[in-house]
Write an enzyme that holds these catalytic residues in place. Structure first.
Site, PDB file in Angstrom:
ATOM      1  N   SER A  80       0.833  -1.371   0.015  1.00  0.00           N
ATOM      2  CA  SER A  80       0.083  -0.056   0.062  1.00  0.00           C
ATOM      3  C   SER A  80       0.974   1.259   0.058  1.00  0.00           C
ATOM      4  CB  SER A  80      -0.775  -0.016   1.116  1.00  0.00           C
ATOM      5  OG  SER A  80      -0.239   0.229   2.301  1.00  0.00           O
TER       6      SER A  80
ATOM      7  N   LYS B 247       0.664   4.532   6.998  1.00  0.00           N
ATOM      8  CA  LYS B 247       0.177   5.181   5.980  1.00  0.00           C
ATOM      9  C   LYS B 247       0.776   6.675   5.822  1.00  0.00           C
ATOM     10  CE  LYS B 247      -2.590   2.085   5.153  1.00  0.00           C
ATOM     11  NZ  LYS B 247      -2.593   1.049   3.769  1.00  0.00           N
TER      12      LYS B 247
ATOM     13  N   SER C 177      -4.749   0.604  -1.692  1.00  0.00           N
ATOM     14  CA  SER C 177      -4.365   1.148  -0.333  1.00  0.00           C
ATOM     15  C   SER C 177      -5.857   1.079   0.481  1.00  0.00           C
ATOM     16  CB  SER C 177      -3.607   2.465  -0.235  1.00  0.00           C
ATOM     17  OG  SER C 177      -3.702   2.692   1.219  1.00  0.00           O
TER      18      SER C 177
END
Length: 321
Positions: free
Chosen positions: A128, A183, A286
């Site tokens: 991701s 992230k 993602s």
């Protein structure tokens, strides 16, 4: 004590084994904390009770041997069989159940303090964050930059610096806090984040992107469109997949979902106070805030900043911020 120690070690082994085989979701921070406490208690007991008792027994043995030699000398016997030094060494020697507890305390305590308050290692499990981070990257996370937190409880005890747009952040996955996610911070508290037709806008201003040569993914054996994006003071690369639609499928029901508006073009979200909007650099591959919502400040683990190893590609080692 041998039986009690055997039961304690067996309990730790059973917990780790059940976790490894998927019987339940374990908590490594809690396991490490308990190991530190238990081995610390054994270390204190060894230092202030067990070792002095063994030394006392060794001293008594030496005194007894000295008295025996003195008595034999009076009878004209100078040569005495027996190695008192070997016997004393055996008495002083730490038993196995203290080797596996008190003996491990300094190492376990050092790991606990380092992992809890300074740096923690993580392994990237998915794609991701490609191209910034690859599957198999072993990364380091700064645990104090956003404020020091108590282990297990994750309660902040120092303020630190607030997260900035563009930071690569590790956090506890809101729908399942036992899992750690990584992230990029896209939206700060109070921001309005729009991701429409695969273009990112923050507070009404389009984020600057520059086209780059296509990126070839070795895992999927495909080429993807690649861009350079500027978020705050961070310049990084991102990927887009033309085969994926702009709309967000399979959105979950999450806290403050009313702050988001979904359409065929994508999503627009107003970030609540004390929370953050996160997205992966591999934008169309993602599972991020577009799907499961915002990341509360209490879920923050730290800032990722360095790849310390990738066994498949040693060139990956280095900073990525």
């Amino acid at each position: 004590m041998q039986i009690l120690t055997s039961l304690i070690l067996a309990a730790f082994a059973a917990y780790a084994g059940a976790w490894y085989f998927g019987a339940f979701e374990g908590n490594f921070a809690l396991l490490l904390f308990m190991a530190t406490v238990v081995t610390g208690l054994y270390w204190l007991a060894e230092r202030f009770y067990f070792l002095p008792q063994r030394k006392k027994a060794a001293a008594a043995l030496e005194l007894q041997a000295t008295q025996r030699r003195s008595e034999l000398a009076k009878m004209g016997i100078d040569k005495v069989d027996g190695d008192i030094a070997q016997a004393r060494s055996r008495i002083i020697m730490q038993p196995w159940w203290l080797d596996w507890t008190a003996g491990l305390f300094p190492v376990i305590a050092a790991v606990f303090l380092l992992r809890s308050f300074l740096f923690e290692p993580f392994k990237i499990p998915s794609g991701s964050m490609i191209p910034t981070l690859r599957v198999g990257d072993l990364i380091l996370v700064n645990k104090f930059i956003y404020g020091i937190r108590l282990p297990v409880l994750n309660t902040k005890i120092t303020e630190g610096s607030p997260p900035q747009r563009g930071d690569v952040m590790v956090f506890r996955y809101p729908p399942q806090p036992s899992l750690d996610y990584i992230k990029r911070v896209v939206g700060l508290p109070g921001d309005e984040v729009a991701y429409l037709n695969k273009r990112l806008t923050i507070n009404g201003k389009p984020v600057v992107t520059t086209p780059l040569p296509e990126f070839f993914d070795d895992d999927t054996m495909r080429y993807y469109k690649q861009y350079q994006e500027v978020l705050g003071t961070h310049t990084h690369r991102l990927l887009n997949d033309d085969d994926r639609p702009a709309f967000v499928p399979g959105v979950e029901d999450f806290p403050n979902r009313q702050n988001c508006r979904y359409s065929i073009e994508g999503v627009v979200c107003k970030v609540p106070p004390g929370q953050y909007f996160m997205m992966g650099d591999n934008r169309d591959n993602s599972l991020d805030s577009r799907y499961w919502g915002f990341v509360p400040d209490n879920n923050i683990v730290g800032k990722a900043f360095f790849v310390w190893m990738n066994f498949s590609d040693l060139k990956r080692i280095g900073s990525f911020n």
